[in-house]
Design a protein around this motif. Structure first.
Motif: not given
Length: 81
Positions: A67-78
């Motif tokens: 969830x924290x990574x998604x808030x930073x706009x990161x949803x995949x390794x790409x």
């Protein structure tokens, strides 16, 4: 010296740790990122957690990190590369 993808991912994960609670951050750092990884039995003794609590922590910490990574706009390794 060139930065590797592994170093970039470790830096990214490290930047997310302050947003997790103390036990979640410790779990991610000690049992997932650091080499050698701390065995779960040692971690549970150190934090005075039951087996059930460690299982719940494993799930909760990874979901919170996602969830924290998604808030930073990161949803995949790409998104990191």
């Amino acid at each position: 010296m060139q930065v590797t993808a592994e170093e970039e991912i470790a830096d990214l994960l490290g930047s997310c740790l302050p947003e997790l609670d103390q036990v979640e951050a410790a779990f991610i750092e000690e049992c997932c990122l650091r080499e050698p990884k701390m065995p779960l039995a040692v971690f549970s003794r150190q934090w005075h957690l039951s087996t059930k609590a460690v299982k719940e922590l494993r799930t909760r910490a990874l979901l919170t990190l996602r969830d924290v990574m998604a808030q930073k706009g990161i949803t995949s390794i790409a998104d990191i590369m």
